[in-house]
Design a protein around this motif. Structure first.
Motif, PDB file in Angstrom:
ATOM      1  N   ASN A  45     -34.883 -10.679  -0.160  1.00 59.14           N
ATOM      2  CA  ASN A  45     -35.838 -10.895   0.918  1.00 59.14           C
ATOM      3  C   ASN A  45     -36.194  -9.546   1.539  1.00 59.14           C
ATOM      4  OD1 ASN A  45     -34.075 -10.446   3.501  1.00 59.14           O
ATOM      5  ND2 ASN A  45     -32.870 -11.853   2.216  1.00 59.14           N
ATOM      6  N   ARG A  46     -37.321  -9.506   2.203  1.00 67.43           N
ATOM      7  CA  ARG A  46     -37.849  -8.237   2.724  1.00 67.43           C
ATOM      8  C   ARG A  46     -36.956  -7.632   3.800  1.00 67.43           C
ATOM      9  NH1 ARG A  46     -42.176 -11.302   1.291  1.00 67.43           N
ATOM     10  NH2 ARG A  46     -43.730 -10.263  -0.044  1.00 67.43           N
ATOM     11  N   GLU A  47     -36.381  -8.473   4.632  1.00 59.27           N
ATOM     12  CA  GLU A  47     -35.545  -7.949   5.712  1.00 59.27           C
ATOM     13  C   GLU A  47     -34.345  -7.193   5.142  1.00 59.27           C
ATOM     14  OE1 GLU A  47     -38.199 -10.957   7.005  1.00 59.27           O
ATOM     15  OE2 GLU A  47     -36.602 -11.088   5.475  1.00 59.27           O
ATOM     16  N   TRP A  48     -33.666  -7.804   4.205  1.00 59.86           N
ATOM     17  CA  TRP A  48     -32.499  -7.138   3.602  1.00 59.86           C
ATOM     18  C   TRP A  48     -32.924  -5.862   2.885  1.00 59.86           C
ATOM     19  CZ3 TRP A  48     -30.816  -5.362  -1.052  1.00 59.86           C
ATOM     20  CH2 TRP A  48     -29.459  -5.057  -1.160  1.00 59.86           C
ATOM     21  N   PHE A  49     -34.010  -5.935   2.124  1.00 58.55           N
ATOM     22  CA  PHE A  49     -34.445  -4.768   1.357  1.00 58.55           C
ATOM     23  C   PHE A  49     -34.794  -3.611   2.285  1.00 58.55           C
ATOM     24  CE2 PHE A  49     -37.525  -2.087  -0.815  1.00 58.55           C
ATOM     25  CZ  PHE A  49     -36.914  -1.890  -2.036  1.00 58.55           C
ATOM     26  N   GLN A  50     -35.484  -3.879   3.360  1.00 63.21           N
ATOM     27  CA  GLN A  50     -35.864  -2.797   4.278  1.00 63.21           C
ATOM     28  C   GLN A  50     -34.639  -2.127   4.896  1.00 63.21           C
ATOM     29  OE1 GLN A  50     -38.838  -1.379   4.773  1.00 63.21           O
ATOM     30  NE2 GLN A  50     -39.597  -2.730   3.154  1.00 63.21           N
ATOM     31  N   ARG A  51     -33.616  -2.922   5.185  1.00 63.94           N
ATOM     32  CA  ARG A  51     -32.390  -2.348   5.759  1.00 63.94           C
ATOM     33  C   ARG A  51     -31.663  -1.462   4.744  1.00 63.94           C
ATOM     34  NH1 ARG A  51     -31.401  -7.623   7.685  1.00 63.94           N
ATOM     35  NH2 ARG A  51     -29.660  -7.829   6.231  1.00 63.94           N
ATOM     36  N   HIS A  52     -31.857  -1.737   3.464  1.00 66.61           N
ATOM     37  CA  HIS A  52     -31.132  -1.005   2.421  1.00 66.61           C
ATOM     38  C   HIS A  52     -32.055  -0.161   1.544  1.00 66.61           C
ATOM     39  CE1 HIS A  52     -28.532  -4.412   3.553  1.00 66.61           C
ATOM     40  NE2 HIS A  52     -27.530  -3.611   3.252  1.00 66.61           N
ATOM     41  N   LYS A  53     -33.271   0.069   2.021  1.00 68.39           N
ATOM     42  CA  LYS A  53     -34.255   0.780   1.203  1.00 68.39           C
ATOM     43  C   LYS A  53     -33.821   2.195   0.867  1.00 68.39           C
ATOM     44  CE  LYS A  53     -39.203   1.683   0.746  1.00 68.39           C
ATOM     45  NZ  LYS A  53     -40.547   1.522   1.365  1.00 68.39           N
ATOM     46  N   SER A  54     -33.127   2.851   1.769  1.00 67.63           N
ATOM     47  CA  SER A  54     -32.674   4.221   1.499  1.00 67.63           C
ATOM     48  C   SER A  54     -31.684   4.251   0.327  1.00 67.63           C
ATOM     49  CB  SER A  54     -32.037   4.838   2.750  1.00 67.63           C
ATOM     50  OG  SER A  54     -30.893   4.085   3.140  1.00 67.63           O
ATOM     51  N   LEU A  74     -26.148   0.143  -9.361  1.00 67.79           N
ATOM     52  CA  LEU A  74     -25.855  -1.146  -9.977  1.00 67.79           C
ATOM     53  C   LEU A  74     -25.411  -2.157  -8.919  1.00 67.79           C
ATOM     54  CD1 LEU A  74     -25.663  -2.751 -12.588  1.00 67.79           C
ATOM     55  CD2 LEU A  74     -23.334  -1.881 -12.884  1.00 67.79           C
ATOM     56  N   GLN A  75     -24.609  -1.710  -7.960  1.00 71.99           N
ATOM     57  CA  GLN A  75     -24.185  -2.596  -6.884  1.00 71.99           C
ATOM     58  C   GLN A  75     -25.376  -3.040  -6.037  1.00 71.99           C
ATOM     59  OE1 GLN A  75     -21.160  -4.049  -6.315  1.00 71.99           O
ATOM     60  NE2 GLN A  75     -22.412  -5.218  -4.862  1.00 71.99           N
ATOM     61  N   PHE A  76     -26.350  -2.133  -5.825  1.00 71.40           N
ATOM     62  CA  PHE A  76     -27.553  -2.493  -5.073  1.00 71.40           C
ATOM     63  C   PHE A  76     -28.292  -3.623  -5.770  1.00 71.40           C
ATOM     64  CE2 PHE A  76     -32.099  -2.302  -4.487  1.00 71.40           C
ATOM     65  CZ  PHE A  76     -32.237  -2.257  -3.112  1.00 71.40           C
ATOM     66  N   LEU A  77     -28.462  -3.515  -7.095  1.00 73.50           N
ATOM     67  CA  LEU A  77     -29.179  -4.552  -7.830  1.00 73.50           C
ATOM     68  C   LEU A  77     -28.448  -5.887  -7.754  1.00 73.50           C
ATOM     69  CD1 LEU A  77     -30.229  -2.500 -10.990  1.00 73.50           C
ATOM     70  CD2 LEU A  77     -31.692  -3.163  -9.074  1.00 73.50           C
ATOM     71  N   ARG A  78     -27.120  -5.846  -7.809  1.00 77.16           N
ATOM     72  CA  ARG A  78     -26.344  -7.088  -7.687  1.00 77.16           C
ATOM     73  C   ARG A  78     -26.502  -7.702  -6.300  1.00 77.16           C
ATOM     74  NH1 ARG A  78     -21.161  -4.572 -10.975  1.00 77.16           N
ATOM     75  NH2 ARG A  78     -21.722  -5.415 -13.028  1.00 77.16           N
ATOM     76  N   SER A  79     -26.498  -6.861  -5.283  1.00 75.65           N
ATOM     77  CA  SER A  79     -26.666  -7.363  -3.921  1.00 75.65           C
ATOM     78  C   SER A  79     -28.079  -7.883  -3.702  1.00 75.65           C
ATOM     79  CB  SER A  79     -26.356  -6.244  -2.913  1.00 75.65           C
ATOM     80  OG  SER A  79     -25.015  -5.824  -3.014  1.00 75.65           O
ATOM     81  N   LEU A  80     -29.072  -7.192  -4.298  1.00 73.78           N
ATOM     82  CA  LEU A  80     -30.464  -7.629  -4.159  1.00 73.78           C
ATOM     83  C   LEU A  80     -30.658  -9.012  -4.771  1.00 73.78           C
ATOM     84  CD1 LEU A  80     -33.398  -7.046  -3.354  1.00 73.78           C
ATOM     85  CD2 LEU A  80     -33.680  -5.871  -5.552  1.00 73.78           C
ATOM     86  N   LYS A  81     -29.955  -9.293  -5.842  1.00 74.36           N
ATOM     87  CA  LYS A  81     -30.062 -10.611  -6.478  1.00 74.36           C
ATOM     88  C   LYS A  81     -29.603 -11.706  -5.515  1.00 74.36           C
ATOM     89  CE  LYS A  81     -28.981 -13.013 -10.796  1.00 74.36           C
ATOM     90  NZ  LYS A  81     -28.299 -12.920 -12.111  1.00 74.36           N
ATOM     91  N   ARG A  82     -28.625 -11.384  -4.658  1.00 74.58           N
ATOM     92  CA  ARG A  82     -28.113 -12.365  -3.693  1.00 74.58           C
ATOM     93  C   ARG A  82     -28.935 -12.397  -2.411  1.00 74.58           C
ATOM     94  NH1 ARG A  82     -23.268  -9.738  -5.097  1.00 74.58           N
ATOM     95  NH2 ARG A  82     -23.175  -8.789  -3.017  1.00 74.58           N
TER      96      ARG A  82
END
Length: 241
Positions: A25-34, A14-22
């Protein structure tokens, strides 16, 4: 009820989804993909498996698998002004096993930073399917009313929702006993909760309770659609024999 691998949706998911909303972008997602893989994608896969096991008890005709039920997190931005590359919710759909992923009536749920939505029904059906469902309602309005006026259904979902025509569609009298339902273009019922439900031990129980409560409605819609598909399949098989 299933006692398998799914317990609750992880707080980290749930925290990931909240952070993704903020940080959509691809760079952030790739860093947190795991984190996404471990705390969002895998828990949803476990949820889908658990639902499939419980379907055996009350809705064996419904499909639940990673291939059929899961949605990709990647958005299709080709025709959208919003070029954000990722969805900020995670979702699953459960259709009839004899129909396509978005054919007929089914169950749906999503977990978002702002809500948990659990529901289902018949969403934007093909015109021929909508005609079949309207005819079924017109032919047996008492059975349809019995479903949507059931005390348990109303307690869980309230009333049917969905886009409607301003008038009863052509082919039915304006004073038809089921006129109010014949106007619907989509037939939907849902429950909305605070997102914290997803990380609560109550979550899975609420999912199954909701899907059980929707089963009579989903079956009513799917019966004529599945019958028509099977009849068409037999006719095509005979022509190709």
């Amino acid at each position: 009820m299933n006692k398998g691998p799914f317990t609750v949706f992880p707080r980290e998911g749930l925290q990931f989804l909240r952070s993704l909303k903020r940080h959509n972008n691809r760079e952030w997602f790739q860093r947190h993909k795991s984190i996404y893989e471990q705390y969002v994608k895998q828990p949803m896969a476990d949820l889908i498996t658990a639902v499939g096991e419980d379907f055996r008890q009350f809705a064996p005709e419904m499909a639940a698998s990673q291939k059929v039920s899961a949605y990709r997190i990647y958005r299709d931005t080709r025709f959208s002004k919003d070029k954000s590359p990722y969805k900020t919710h995670v979702a699953a759909v459960f259709p009839h096993s004899a129909l396509g992923k978005h054919d007929g009536a089914g169950f749906y749920l999503h977990i978002a930073p702002t809500e948990v939505l659990i529901g289902g029904g018949l969403y934007m059906p093909f015109p021929e399917d909508l005609s079949l469902v309207r005819q079924s309602i017109a032919d047996d309005p008492a059975s349809f009313r019995k479903i949507v006026n059931n005390r348990s259904f109303k307690k869980l979902f309230g009333t049917l929702r969905g886009d409607q025509l301003s008038r009863v569609p052509r082919g039915f009298p304006q004073d038809h006993p089921a006129a109010e339902f014949l106007k619907f273009k989509s037939f939907l019922a849902s429950r909305s909760f605070d997102p914290e439900l997803a990380i609560s031990p109550r979550f899975y129980k609420v999912v199954i309770e909701s899907f059980r409560g929707l089963t009579p409605l989903v079956r009513f819609f799917n019966k004529p659609i599945v019958q028509a598909r099977r009849t068409r399949g037999r006719q095509e098989a005979m022509l190709n024999f």
